[in-house]
Design a protein around this motif. Structure first.
Motif, PDB file in Angstrom:
ATOM      1  N   GLU A   1       0.861  -1.176   0.000  1.00 27.08           N
ATOM      2  CA  GLU A   1       0.000   0.000   0.000  1.00 27.08           C
ATOM      3  C   GLU A   1       0.904   1.234   0.000  1.00 27.08           C
ATOM      4  N   PHE A   2       0.878   1.990  -1.099  1.00 26.01           N
ATOM      5  CA  PHE A   2       1.732   3.162  -1.234  1.00 26.01           C
ATOM      6  C   PHE A   2       1.090   4.427  -0.679  1.00 26.01           C
ATOM      7  N   TYR A   3      -0.242   4.452  -0.660  1.00 30.63           N
ATOM      8  CA  TYR A   3      -0.921   5.677  -0.216  1.00 30.63           C
ATOM      9  C   TYR A   3      -2.336   5.338   0.214  1.00 30.63           C
ATOM     10  N   PHE A   4      -2.752   5.985   1.307  1.00 34.25           N
ATOM     11  CA  PHE A   4      -4.136   5.857   1.770  1.00 34.25           C
ATOM     12  C   PHE A   4      -4.534   7.148   2.457  1.00 34.25           C
ATOM     13  N   GLU A   5      -5.679   7.704   2.068  1.00 35.68           N
ATOM     14  CA  GLU A   5      -6.190   8.952   2.633  1.00 35.68           C
ATOM     15  C   GLU A   5      -7.706   8.930   2.582  1.00 35.68           C
ATOM     16  N   GLU A   6      -8.336   9.237   3.717  1.00 39.08           N
ATOM     17  CA  GLU A   6      -9.798   9.332   3.708  1.00 39.08           C
ATOM     18  C   GLU A   6     -10.329  10.594   4.370  1.00 39.08           C
ATOM     19  N   SER A   7      -9.582  11.179   5.310  1.00 38.77           N
ATOM     20  CA  SER A   7     -10.098  12.334   6.041  1.00 38.77           C
ATOM     21  C   SER A   7     -10.319  13.538   5.134  1.00 38.77           C
ATOM     22  N   GLU A   8      -9.505  13.662   4.076  1.00 35.66           N
ATOM     23  CA  GLU A   8      -9.632  14.822   3.189  1.00 35.66           C
ATOM     24  C   GLU A   8     -10.720  14.643   2.130  1.00 35.66           C
ATOM     25  N   LEU A   9     -11.303  13.440   2.065  1.00 31.42           N
ATOM     26  CA  LEU A   9     -12.363  13.186   1.094  1.00 31.42           C
ATOM     27  C   LEU A   9     -13.711  12.962   1.763  1.00 31.42           C
ATOM     28  N   ALA A  10     -13.807  13.424   3.015  1.00 29.79           N
ATOM     29  CA  ALA A  10     -15.058  13.274   3.756  1.00 29.79           C
ATOM     30  C   ALA A  10     -16.027  14.399   3.406  1.00 29.79           C
ATOM     31  N   VAL A  11     -17.285  14.258   3.866  1.00 28.48           N
ATOM     32  CA  VAL A  11     -18.275  15.319   3.679  1.00 28.48           C
ATOM     33  C   VAL A  11     -17.775  16.600   4.328  1.00 28.48           C
ATOM     34  N   ASN A  12     -17.241  16.462   5.531  1.00 30.40           N
ATOM     35  CA  ASN A  12     -16.593  17.580   6.210  1.00 30.40           C
ATOM     36  C   ASN A  12     -15.111  17.231   6.330  1.00 30.40           C
ATOM     37  N   PRO A  13     -14.293  17.620   5.328  1.00 30.65           N
ATOM     38  CA  PRO A  13     -12.888  17.199   5.321  1.00 30.65           C
ATOM     39  C   PRO A  13     -12.128  17.664   6.557  1.00 30.65           C
ATOM     40  N   SER A  14     -11.265  16.799   7.041  1.00 31.16           N
ATOM     41  CA  SER A  14     -10.469  17.098   8.230  1.00 31.16           C
ATOM     42  C   SER A  14      -8.998  17.066   7.863  1.00 31.16           C
ATOM     43  N   PHE A  15      -8.254  18.085   8.345  1.00 35.14           N
ATOM     44  CA  PHE A  15      -6.826  18.151   8.071  1.00 35.14           C
ATOM     45  C   PHE A  15      -5.985  18.043   9.337  1.00 35.14           C
ATOM     46  N   ASP A  16      -6.621  18.110  10.499  1.00 34.46           N
ATOM     47  CA  ASP A  16      -5.846  18.145  11.731  1.00 34.46           C
ATOM     48  C   ASP A  16      -5.922  16.856  12.535  1.00 34.46           C
ATOM     49  N   VAL A  17      -6.801  15.934  12.140  1.00 31.56           N
ATOM     50  CA  VAL A  17      -6.928  14.682  12.882  1.00 31.56           C
ATOM     51  C   VAL A  17      -6.965  13.520  11.893  1.00 31.56           C
ATOM     52  N   ALA A  18      -6.062  12.569  12.056  1.00 27.69           N
ATOM     53  CA  ALA A  18      -6.041  11.387  11.200  1.00 27.69           C
ATOM     54  C   ALA A  18      -7.114  10.406  11.656  1.00 27.69           C
ATOM     55  N   THR A  19      -7.698   9.681  10.709  1.00 26.92           N
ATOM     56  CA  THR A  19      -8.681   8.661  11.056  1.00 26.92           C
ATOM     57  C   THR A  19      -7.966   7.437  11.611  1.00 26.92           C
ATOM     58  N   GLU A  20      -8.717   6.558  12.233  1.00 29.12           N
ATOM     59  CA  GLU A  20      -8.128   5.341  12.785  1.00 29.12           C
ATOM     60  C   GLU A  20      -7.528   4.474  11.687  1.00 29.12           C
ATOM     61  N   GLU A  21      -8.196   4.412  10.529  1.00 24.86           N
ATOM     62  CA  GLU A  21      -7.666   3.615   9.424  1.00 24.86           C
ATOM     63  C   GLU A  21      -6.367   4.201   8.884  1.00 24.86           C
ATOM     64  N   GLU A  22      -6.271   5.516   8.843  1.00 25.87           N
ATOM     65  CA  GLU A  22      -5.023   6.161   8.404  1.00 25.87           C
ATOM     66  C   GLU A  22      -3.882   5.822   9.372  1.00 25.87           C
ATOM     67  N   LYS A  23      -4.175   5.868  10.660  1.00 30.53           N
ATOM     68  CA  LYS A  23      -3.153   5.543  11.657  1.00 30.53           C
ATOM     69  C   LYS A  23      -2.708   4.093  11.552  1.00 30.53           C
ATOM     70  N   LYS A  24      -3.676   3.178  11.411  1.00 34.95           N
ATOM     71  CA  LYS A  24      -3.353   1.752  11.314  1.00 34.95           C
ATOM     72  C   LYS A  24      -2.511   1.432  10.086  1.00 34.95           C
ATOM     73  N   SER A  25      -2.739   2.197   9.021  1.00 33.33           N
ATOM     74  CA  SER A  25      -2.050   1.951   7.757  1.00 33.33           C
ATOM     75  C   SER A  25      -0.708   2.646   7.657  1.00 33.33           C
ATOM     76  N   GLY A  26      -0.382   3.463   8.673  1.00 36.09           N
ATOM     77  CA  GLY A  26       0.891   4.161   8.659  1.00 36.09           C
ATOM     78  C   GLY A  26       0.870   5.463   7.877  1.00 36.09           C
ATOM     79  N   PHE A  27      -0.317   6.033   7.671  1.00 31.90           N
ATOM     80  CA  PHE A  27      -0.441   7.322   6.985  1.00 31.90           C
ATOM     81  C   PHE A  27      -1.127   8.320   7.909  1.00 31.90           C
ATOM     82  N   PRO A  28      -0.482   8.647   9.024  1.00 29.27           N
ATOM     83  CA  PRO A  28      -1.091   9.565   9.989  1.00 29.27           C
ATOM     84  C   PRO A  28      -0.967  10.996   9.535  1.00 29.27           C
ATOM     85  N   GLU A  29      -1.451  11.923  10.399  1.00 28.42           N
ATOM     86  CA  GLU A  29      -1.387  13.345  10.084  1.00 28.42           C
ATOM     87  C   GLU A  29       0.068  13.802   9.959  1.00 28.42           C
TER      88      GLU A  29
END
Length: 306
Positions: free
Chosen positions: A278-306
């Motif tokens: 897995e080279f890249y994973f991002e979901e917080s920036e593609l949400a209905v209300n995009p978030s830039f300051d808090v990583a989702t749990e899936e982002e953290k688990k995958s090694g793509f934190p804030e």
């Protein structure tokens, strides 16, 4: 350092996008008659469209998309990044091919997943193969690491904002995929990807449609089967009918599952797909209300934190 403290042109646009969309709406009404006479369409202003970089023998760029708000008439998203775009490209500087600087660096740092491109401002819509289909735009820098996060290193170009018109050329060899997000569109029920690459170097990019979606690029193997470069050149759709279209059920490293391949000009095939990385994973920036300051749990688990 959080994502919020690293806002660049791509993200700063959100501060003014609603006002800009409203202004464009009024402008479009005033120009409606003129538009019909001159057969012109309004396009986005030039913007900074950051991209992921993957591949060794062949380099691919994947635009980092966002949705933002919706226009008053509900027909479009307001973000200039409302497109999923995958390009095959090379880099050149003063007439010299410098693509190998990136490839050699990636080979020398096998543990690094993310390489990113910061281009000079340009109109992303002009890359559309159904339109102007520009074949070149300027790049500012190729980074080892995520250009919006700490620890990045410049591989090609310069790290700062100068020169404004970039320091090297990004040469578009092929537009693998290009589509603009439609607020009135539908999201696939089953997990769906775009397959691209050449020979044994194959990648899947999650097919993005509507907010509360996710962006992902993975390298894969398809044991016992190969596709031609022509079949892969336009991003072959692959559907995983046994998985829902959400980040929890996405294909992850070491996963193997049957995929339904929509082979262009051929018979659909169901083949096993094995995820390598897995080279890249991002979901917080593609949400209905995009978030830039808090990583989702899936982002953290995958090694793509804030």
């Amino acid at each position: 350092m959080s994502k919020l403290t690293q806002l660049n042109n791509r993200r700063e646009f959100l501060k003014t996008s609603v006002a800009a969309a409203a202004g464009l709406g009024c402008l479009s009404l005033g120009l409606k008659a003129q538009h019909s006479l001159h057969h012109q369409t309004l396009e986005d202003a030039a913007n900074t469209h950051n991209m992921m970089v993957v591949g060794l023998k062949t380099v691919y760029l994947s635009h980092l998309p966002m949705f933002d708000d919706v226009t008053e008439d509900g027909t479009d998203f307001t973000s200039p990044h409302r497109r999923q775009v995958i390009l095959e490209a090379t880099f050149s500087q003063a007439g010299r091919d410098v693509t190998k600087l990136y490839a050699n660096d990636r080979l020398s740092h096998p543990g690094v997943k993310m390489y990113t491109l910061k281009p000079a401002k340009f109109v992303l819509g002009r890359v559309d193969p159904k339109g102007e289909a520009v074949k070149r735009f300027r790049g500012k820098a190729v980074f080892r690491g995520h250009l919006e996060r700490p620890g990045k290193r410049v591989i090609i170009g310069v790290a700062g904002d100068d020169p404004q018109n970039g320091s090297f050329d990004v040469n578009v060899k092929n537009v693998v995929h290009f589509h603009k997000f439609d607020p009135k569109g539908t999201k696939p029920t089953h997990l769906e990807y775009l397959l691209f690459g050449k020979g044994p170097e194959l990648f899947l990019a999650h097919f993005i449609t509507l907010p509360d979606d996710f962006d992902q690029i993975i390298s894969v193997k398809i044991p016992g089967h190969g596709f031609t470069d022509a079949q892969l050149s336009k991003g072959m759709h692959v559907v995983f009918a046994e998985r829902g279209n959400n980040s929890l059920e996405r294909m992850k490293e070491k996963h193997m599952a049957p995929g339904d391949f929509q082979v262009p000009d051929g018979t659909p095939k169901t083949l096993p797909v094995e995820v390598v990385r897995e080279f890249y994973f991002e979901e917080s920036e593609l949400a209905v209300n995009p978030s830039f300051d808090v990583a989702t749990e899936e982002e953290k688990k995958s090694g793509f934190p804030e």
